[in-house]
Design a protein around this motif. Sequence first.
Motif, PDB file in Angstrom:
ATOM      1  N   LYS A  12       0.825  -1.212   0.000  1.00 17.18           N
ATOM      2  CA  LYS A  12       0.000   0.000   0.000  1.00 17.18           C
ATOM      3  C   LYS A  12       0.863   1.268   0.000  1.00 17.18           C
ATOM      4  O   LYS A  12       1.781   1.415   0.793  1.00 17.18           O
ATOM      5  N   GLY A  13       0.550   2.162  -0.935  1.00 18.44           N
ATOM      6  CA  GLY A  13       1.219   3.450  -1.014  1.00 18.44           C
ATOM      7  C   GLY A  13       2.507   3.456  -1.816  1.00 18.44           C
ATOM      8  O   GLY A  13       3.120   4.517  -1.983  1.00 18.44           O
ATOM      9  N   GLN A  14       2.929   2.295  -2.328  1.00 24.42           N
ATOM     10  CA  GLN A  14       4.203   2.250  -3.046  1.00 24.42           C
ATOM     11  C   GLN A  14       4.085   2.878  -4.426  1.00 24.42           C
ATOM     12  O   GLN A  14       2.987   3.051  -4.969  1.00 24.42           O
ATOM     13  N   THR A  15       5.233   3.264  -4.973  1.00 24.15           N
ATOM     14  CA  THR A  15       5.291   3.729  -6.357  1.00 24.15           C
ATOM     15  C   THR A  15       5.359   2.518  -7.284  1.00 24.15           C
ATOM     16  O   THR A  15       6.181   1.613  -7.080  1.00 24.15           O
ATOM     17  N   LEU A  16       4.510   2.511  -8.261  1.00 27.52           N
ATOM     18  CA  LEU A  16       4.455   1.360  -9.176  1.00 27.52           C
ATOM     19  C   LEU A  16       5.622   1.379 -10.161  1.00 27.52           C
ATOM     20  O   LEU A  16       6.058   2.431 -10.624  1.00 27.52           O
ATOM     21  N   THR A  17       6.113   0.201 -10.452  1.00 29.39           N
ATOM     22  CA  THR A  17       7.122   0.042 -11.502  1.00 29.39           C
ATOM     23  C   THR A  17       6.389  -0.266 -12.805  1.00 29.39           C
ATOM     24  O   THR A  17       5.661  -1.268 -12.891  1.00 29.39           O
ATOM     25  N   VAL A  18       6.550   0.603 -13.764  1.00 24.48           N
ATOM     26  CA  VAL A  18       5.854   0.440 -15.043  1.00 24.48           C
ATOM     27  C   VAL A  18       6.855  -0.062 -16.085  1.00 24.48           C
ATOM     28  O   VAL A  18       7.943   0.502 -16.236  1.00 24.48           O
ATOM     29  N   GLU A  19       6.504  -1.104 -16.760  1.00 21.78           N
ATOM     30  CA  GLU A  19       7.400  -1.668 -17.772  1.00 21.78           C
ATOM     31  C   GLU A  19       6.821  -1.485 -19.174  1.00 21.78           C
ATOM     32  O   GLU A  19       5.609  -1.313 -19.352  1.00 21.78           O
ATOM     33  N   THR A  20       7.679  -1.505 -20.128  1.00 23.77           N
ATOM     34  CA  THR A  20       7.276  -1.527 -21.537  1.00 23.77           C
ATOM     35  C   THR A  20       7.597  -2.921 -22.054  1.00 23.77           C
ATOM     36  O   THR A  20       8.765  -3.240 -22.318  1.00 23.77           O
ATOM     37  N   PRO A  21       6.587  -3.770 -22.157  1.00 26.12           N
ATOM     38  CA  PRO A  21       6.846  -5.168 -22.536  1.00 26.12           C
ATOM     39  C   PRO A  21       7.552  -5.265 -23.883  1.00 26.12           C
ATOM     40  O   PRO A  21       7.189  -4.575 -24.847  1.00 26.12           O
ATOM     41  N   ASP A  22       8.566  -6.099 -23.911  1.00 24.82           N
ATOM     42  CA  ASP A  22       9.267  -6.350 -25.166  1.00 24.82           C
ATOM     43  C   ASP A  22       8.396  -7.239 -26.030  1.00 24.82           C
ATOM     44  O   ASP A  22       7.864  -8.243 -25.563  1.00 24.82           O
ATOM     45  N   LYS A  23       8.235  -6.839 -27.265  1.00 23.78           N
ATOM     46  CA  LYS A  23       7.399  -7.608 -28.187  1.00 23.78           C
ATOM     47  C   LYS A  23       8.293  -8.161 -29.302  1.00 23.78           C
ATOM     48  O   LYS A  23       8.353  -7.603 -30.403  1.00 23.78           O
ATOM     49  N   PRO A  24       9.003  -9.251 -29.016  1.00 22.72           N
ATOM     50  CA  PRO A  24       9.906  -9.802 -30.027  1.00 22.72           C
ATOM     51  C   PRO A  24       9.128 -10.368 -31.198  1.00 22.72           C
ATOM     52  O   PRO A  24       7.978 -10.785 -31.065  1.00 22.72           O
ATOM     53  N   LYS A  25       9.770 -10.381 -32.334  1.00 21.74           N
ATOM     54  CA  LYS A  25       9.141 -10.974 -33.515  1.00 21.74           C
ATOM     55  C   LYS A  25       9.992 -12.135 -33.992  1.00 21.74           C
ATOM     56  O   LYS A  25      11.206 -12.190 -33.771  1.00 21.74           O
ATOM     57  N   ILE A  26       9.340 -13.072 -34.623  1.00 18.23           N
ATOM     58  CA  ILE A  26      10.007 -14.236 -35.193  1.00 18.23           C
ATOM     59  C   ILE A  26       9.836 -14.177 -36.701  1.00 18.23           C
ATOM     60  O   ILE A  26       8.735 -13.903 -37.200  1.00 18.23           O
ATOM     61  N   GLN A  27      10.899 -14.408 -37.420  1.00 15.11           N
ATOM     62  CA  GLN A  27      10.833 -14.377 -38.876  1.00 15.11           C
ATOM     63  C   GLN A  27      10.779 -15.791 -39.434  1.00 15.11           C
ATOM     64  O   GLN A  27      11.639 -16.620 -39.146  1.00 15.11           O
ATOM     65  N   LEU A  28       9.746 -16.037 -40.212  1.00 13.99           N
ATOM     66  CA  LEU A  28       9.608 -17.302 -40.933  1.00 13.99           C
ATOM     67  C   LEU A  28      10.032 -17.046 -42.371  1.00 13.99           C
ATOM     68  O   LEU A  28       9.360 -16.322 -43.109  1.00 13.99           O
ATOM     69  N   VAL A  29      11.155 -17.615 -42.758  1.00 16.02           N
ATOM     70  CA  VAL A  29      11.693 -17.384 -44.102  1.00 16.02           C
ATOM     71  C   VAL A  29      11.319 -18.551 -45.009  1.00 16.02           C
ATOM     72  O   VAL A  29      11.554 -19.717 -44.671  1.00 16.02           O
TER      73      VAL A  29
END
Length: 308
Positions: free
Chosen positions: A69-86
């Motif tokens: 209660k009362g803490q400062t939230l840690t906000v993340e920017t989720p990494d959105k990796p991509k996979i290449q199908l060649v």
Amino acid sequence: MSYPVVSGRPNYSGNFIPEIWSGKLIENFYDATVLAAISNTDYEGEIRNMGDTVNIRTTPEITIRDYVKGQTLTVETPDKPKIQLVIDKGEYFACVEDDVDKIQTDVNLMDTWSKDASERMKIKIDQRVLTDLLPDIGSFNKGATAGEQSGSYNLGTTGAPLTVTKDGASATTSVIDLIVDLGTVLDEANCPEAGRFLVIPAKMAGLIKKSELKDASLTGDGTSVVRNGRLGMIDRFTLYVSHNLNVSSGKTSLIAGHKMGFTFASQMTEMETIRSESTFGNIIRGLQVYGYKVVKPEALAQAIVTFA
């Protein structure tokens, strides 16, 4: 000039004896092909030519943190990796129907040959993919210490494969124990239970049919065996029989998992009939392009076995 009678047959009259061409062909047998049943083919409609690249977006992993209660939230920017199908693989066929053959037969050879070529393409692609994906299977889902959480399941190695028998006698592994262990290894990797598959050779299918489960091992599955080799279900696995698994020095690599484990995309990009320039006849040729990639290594498992 007259010819003598031989064994009661009449003299040759000099008339031409025509050859009769049958209107039927002997049908070829084909190995069962399984890729369409065990892989994710969601991106198949997005390819057109060899060299195409399909960018696959993945779901990022969100971090769950304790809250006070009362803490400062840690906000993340989720990494959105991509996979290449060649789409970098291709197989083709090309054959000519000579005009002389066309005249001499009422069989549609071009149609028959194209069907045969299509089946043989599937077999070759199965063999290639079922071998190439093995190195990318999750390290904790194969080997002598498989199991992400316990590391306590021996699924065999190249140097020390499991010897599989019907009942596990004489220090061997029973065919049923192996299937259960593969299922447990996938459980520890949090692989979904619904939709699991196991690809096995005909020898192992025979051991299952002779095991203590016998016909009961395949109950609850009303689907008959068709060309994709579907056999039945055991311990949440749909079993497929294939001759296209990797076999090296008598050791067979079994593949188990969920179709989300790897993606496969294939398309017949060319199928055409052209007039031959070098002979009197028509050429039929086809090109099939494809690509594949393991996208969730934890959703696949491998066992290396021999059979006593």
